[in-house]
Design a protein around this motif. Structure first.
Motif, PDB file in Angstrom:
ATOM      1  N   VAL A   4       0.857  -1.188   0.000  1.00  0.00           N
ATOM      2  CA  VAL A   4       0.000   0.000   0.000  1.00  0.00           C
ATOM      3  C   VAL A   4       0.894   1.239   0.000  1.00  0.00           C
ATOM      4  O   VAL A   4       1.787   1.367   0.840  1.00  0.00           O
ATOM      5  N   VAL A   5       0.640   2.139  -0.945  1.00  0.00           N
ATOM      6  CA  VAL A   5       1.409   3.381  -1.066  1.00  0.00           C
ATOM      7  C   VAL A   5       0.561   4.547  -0.572  1.00  0.00           C
ATOM      8  O   VAL A   5      -0.618   4.679  -0.953  1.00  0.00           O
ATOM      9  N   TRP A   6       1.147   5.395   0.263  1.00  0.00           N
ATOM     10  CA  TRP A   6       0.474   6.599   0.774  1.00  0.00           C
ATOM     11  C   TRP A   6       1.286   7.816   0.362  1.00  0.00           C
ATOM     12  O   TRP A   6       2.440   7.958   0.759  1.00  0.00           O
ATOM     13  N   ARG A   7       0.697   8.671  -0.462  1.00  0.00           N
ATOM     14  CA  ARG A   7       1.353   9.908  -0.905  1.00  0.00           C
ATOM     15  C   ARG A   7       0.424  11.090  -0.631  1.00  0.00           C
ATOM     16  O   ARG A   7      -0.724  11.109  -1.077  1.00  0.00           O
ATOM     17  N   ARG A   8       0.915  12.053   0.108  1.00  0.00           N
ATOM     18  CA  ARG A   8       0.162  13.268   0.408  1.00  0.00           C
ATOM     19  C   ARG A   8       1.116  14.458   0.419  1.00  0.00           C
ATOM     20  O   ARG A   8       2.344  14.292   0.493  1.00  0.00           O
ATOM     21  N   LEU A   9       0.575  15.673   0.401  1.00  0.00           N
ATOM     22  CA  LEU A   9       1.391  16.879   0.424  1.00  0.00           C
ATOM     23  C   LEU A   9       1.353  17.595   1.768  1.00  0.00           C
ATOM     24  O   LEU A   9       2.338  18.197   2.177  1.00  0.00           O
ATOM     25  N   ARG A  10       0.214  17.541   2.447  1.00  0.00           N
ATOM     26  CA  ARG A  10       0.097  18.266   3.712  1.00  0.00           C
ATOM     27  C   ARG A  10       1.060  17.720   4.752  1.00  0.00           C
ATOM     28  O   ARG A  10       1.379  16.523   4.746  1.00  0.00           O
ATOM     29  N   PRO A  11       1.514  18.570   5.663  1.00  0.00           N
ATOM     30  CA  PRO A  11       2.431  18.097   6.718  1.00  0.00           C
ATOM     31  C   PRO A  11       1.715  17.188   7.704  1.00  0.00           C
ATOM     32  O   PRO A  11       0.482  17.216   7.834  1.00  0.00           O
ATOM     33  N   LEU A  12       2.491  16.393   8.392  1.00  0.00           N
ATOM     34  CA  LEU A  12       1.968  15.500   9.420  1.00  0.00           C
ATOM     35  C   LEU A  12       1.969  16.188  10.783  1.00  0.00           C
ATOM     36  O   LEU A  12       2.916  16.910  11.117  1.00  0.00           O
ATOM     37  N   HIS A  13       0.923  15.975  11.548  1.00  0.00           N
ATOM     38  CA  HIS A  13       0.894  16.450  12.930  1.00  0.00           C
ATOM     39  C   HIS A  13       1.849  15.558  13.723  1.00  0.00           C
ATOM     40  O   HIS A  13       1.619  14.343  13.828  1.00  0.00           O
ATOM     41  N   PRO A  14       2.933  16.099  14.265  1.00  0.00           N
ATOM     42  CA  PRO A  14       3.935  15.237  14.908  1.00  0.00           C
ATOM     43  C   PRO A  14       3.388  14.417  16.065  1.00  0.00           C
ATOM     44  O   PRO A  14       3.768  13.250  16.237  1.00  0.00           O
ATOM     45  N   GLY A  15       2.486  14.985  16.844  1.00  0.00           N
ATOM     46  CA  GLY A  15       1.935  14.248  17.984  1.00  0.00           C
ATOM     47  C   GLY A  15       1.063  13.088  17.556  1.00  0.00           C
ATOM     48  O   GLY A  15       1.197  11.965  18.055  1.00  0.00           O
ATOM     49  N   ARG A  16       0.148  13.318  16.620  1.00  0.00           N
ATOM     50  CA  ARG A  16      -0.745  12.247  16.181  1.00  0.00           C
ATOM     51  C   ARG A  16       0.026  11.168  15.416  1.00  0.00           C
ATOM     52  O   ARG A  16      -0.260   9.975  15.561  1.00  0.00           O
ATOM     53  N   PHE A  17       0.979  11.589  14.604  1.00  0.00           N
ATOM     54  CA  PHE A  17       1.755  10.601  13.859  1.00  0.00           C
ATOM     55  C   PHE A  17       2.596   9.746  14.807  1.00  0.00           C
ATOM     56  O   PHE A  17       2.691   8.524  14.636  1.00  0.00           O
ATOM     57  N   PHE A  18       3.167  10.374  15.808  1.00  0.00           N
ATOM     58  CA  PHE A  18       3.961   9.623  16.790  1.00  0.00           C
ATOM     59  C   PHE A  18       3.082   8.615  17.529  1.00  0.00           C
ATOM     60  O   PHE A  18       3.494   7.476  17.770  1.00  0.00           O
ATOM     61  N   ALA A  19       1.865   9.015  17.854  1.00  0.00           N
ATOM     62  CA  ALA A  19       0.944   8.111  18.563  1.00  0.00           C
ATOM     63  C   ALA A  19       0.530   6.931  17.692  1.00  0.00           C
ATOM     64  O   ALA A  19       0.165   5.869  18.210  1.00  0.00           O
ATOM     65  N   ALA A  20       0.605   7.102  16.376  1.00  0.00           N
ATOM     66  CA  ALA A  20       0.196   6.033  15.463  1.00  0.00           C
ATOM     67  C   ALA A  20       1.327   5.079  15.103  1.00  0.00           C
ATOM     68  O   ALA A  20       1.099   4.065  14.432  1.00  0.00           O
ATOM     69  N   VAL A  21       2.547   5.377  15.536  1.00  0.00           N
ATOM     70  CA  VAL A  21       3.714   4.602  15.116  1.00  0.00           C
ATOM     71  C   VAL A  21       3.562   3.120  15.427  1.00  0.00           C
ATOM     72  O   VAL A  21       3.790   2.254  14.559  1.00  0.00           O
ATOM     73  N   ASP A  22       3.179   2.786  16.654  1.00  0.00           N
ATOM     74  CA  ASP A  22       3.084   1.367  17.032  1.00  0.00           C
ATOM     75  C   ASP A  22       2.122   0.603  16.133  1.00  0.00           C
ATOM     76  O   ASP A  22       2.425  -0.508  15.677  1.00  0.00           O
ATOM     77  N   GLU A  23       0.959   1.177  15.869  1.00  0.00           N
ATOM     78  CA  GLU A  23      -0.024   0.490  15.026  1.00  0.00           C
ATOM     79  C   GLU A  23       0.489   0.356  13.595  1.00  0.00           C
ATOM     80  O   GLU A  23       0.306  -0.689  12.947  1.00  0.00           O
ATOM     81  N   LEU A  24       1.170   1.379  13.094  1.00  0.00           N
ATOM     82  CA  LEU A  24       1.701   1.322  11.733  1.00  0.00           C
ATOM     83  C   LEU A  24       2.784   0.263  11.597  1.00  0.00           C
ATOM     84  O   LEU A  24       2.855  -0.454  10.596  1.00  0.00           O
ATOM     85  N   VAL A  25       3.613   0.150  12.618  1.00  0.00           N
ATOM     86  CA  VAL A  25       4.743  -0.789  12.557  1.00  0.00           C
ATOM     87  C   VAL A  25       4.290  -2.224  12.743  1.00  0.00           C
ATOM     88  O   VAL A  25       4.719  -3.129  12.017  1.00  0.00           O
TER      89      VAL A  25
END
Length: 373
Positions: A236-257
């Motif tokens: 699955v490829v994810w391509r976007r232009l908007r920046p990532l919210h560092p807090g929400r992205f960090f909280a999602a790391v475990d589920e993504l990995v």
């Protein structure tokens, strides 16, 4: 005339040695050198040189710091230079957990320039073990594959780097079913790399460009897989232009990995808008590295100092407002829930009303400078 050198890498020693044996049979007079690192934690390394099935030289050494870098610099490179012109082919069989990139870059030096030419980087894979090893979370020390005292890398991490840097992947071992599954996995992990099980590729031709090999895997220029599904395996490829919210992205790391076997790519954060951040995860282990500046953050005069590949990738990603900044992440695994994964990632993007907010960045303590192990 320079002497061709081929690197044979791979965690699977039996498969790797079988490939070296085949190279020696197909190129009479060739020499193979191997540094056995099983006693490296005690500061001892054994160099074994073979000609066909015969050992022609055996020596023990004690590098100053007991590491792969020292071994390459102090023994392998001088040995290859010394034997240039004495054999039609020099085969370097790397130790289990040695990543071929570090050796290829060491050979790309003034000392060897006119004497040696790197002609192939082959990674040997045991088709029976690869599907299991690529999801193993064991570290190298626990599995007996460490390349130095204090080596903290993981088995699956090393395996991924070995196969992604290679110019060809050579399958050995296993049955037909194992080969089919392994080929399906490699379609997602290294879609641009030839996979062979019988005849080996030509290894006495023109020299490879080490810089171009590195650009295939370096995050700013990496040749990432496309959206693909092979049986139960999905990319699955994810391509976007908007920046990532560092807090929400960090909280999602475990589920993504934990939800994928392998993921990699590049991304950017509004708290660090000038930096290319690399995402690299395999078998539940993730690293985030600083890979230098985006081109948009540099003066235009500096762009000419960048490689053609870097400028080409930037031009393909270019946006008139944010330049070459992009979120480009790729996830691979069995039966990935595409919609859930994309939804989770999209939920991490910065909302328009958050653009002026002061954001905490938990990635600051996690990010390291890009290094080649």
């Amino acid at each position: 005339m320079s002497t061709p050198v081929v690197l044979v890498a791979g965690l699977h020693a039996t498969a790797r040695t079988a490939v070296v044996d085949q190279l020696l049979r197909e190129h009479p007079g060739a020499l193979a050198v191997h540094h056995d690192l099983k006693a490296i934690t005690q500061g001892r390394i054994e160099r074994v040189v073979r000609d066909g099935d015969r050992i022609v030289d055996l020596a023990e050494m004690r590098p100053a710091h007991g590491c792969v870098t020292c071994t390459v610099r102090e023994d392998l490179l001088p040995w290859l230079v010394q034997h240039a012109g004495q054999a039609p082919l020099l085969v370097t069989e790397l130790w289990d957990s040695v990543e071929p990139r570090s050796v290829a870059e060491a050979l790309d030096c003034e000392e060897a320039h006119d004497l040696l030419r790197l002609t192939g980087v082959l990674t040997a894979l045991d088709a029976e073990h690869l599907p299991v090893d690529i999801v193993r979370g064991d570290d190298l020390a626990d599995s007996g594959h460490q390349a130095a005292a204090g080596d903290r890398r993981y088995l699956a991490e090393v395996l991924a780097r070995q196969l992604e840097f290679a110019t060809a992947l050579i399958l050995r071992g296993g049955d037909e079913e194992d080969h089919d599954l392994t080929r399906a996995i490699l379609t997602h992990l290294a879609p641009c790399t030839p996979v062979v099980a019988g005849t080996l590729p030509e290894v006495t031709g023109a020299a490879l460009c080490v810089r171009e090999l590195a650009e295939r895997v370096d995050p700013p220029t990496a040749q990432l897989p496309c959206d693909t599904r092979t049986g139960e395996i999905t990319t699955v490829v994810w391509r976007r232009l908007r920046p990532l919210h560092p807090g929400r992205f960090f909280a999602a790391v475990d589920e993504l990995v934990t939800g994928s076997v392998r993921s990699r790519g590049r991304f950017w954060l509004p708290t660090q808008p000038d930096r290319v951040l690399a995402w690299d995860a395999v078998a539940g282990v993730v690293s985030v590295e600083d890979c230098g500046p985006w081109l948009i953050s540099l003066p235009e005069a500096a762009w000419e100092l960048m490689s053609p590949a870097r400028r080409t990738v930037a031009s393909l990603d270019w946006n008139p407002i944010i330049g070459d900044r992009v979120q480009h992440l790729v996830f691979m695994g069995p039966d990935l829930d595409r919609e859930r994964l994309l939804g989770l990632l999209d939920s991490c993007l910065l909302a328009p009303d958050e653009a002026e907010a002061r954001l905490e960045d938990p990635f600051t303590s996690l990010i390291t400078l890009k290094e080649n192990a």
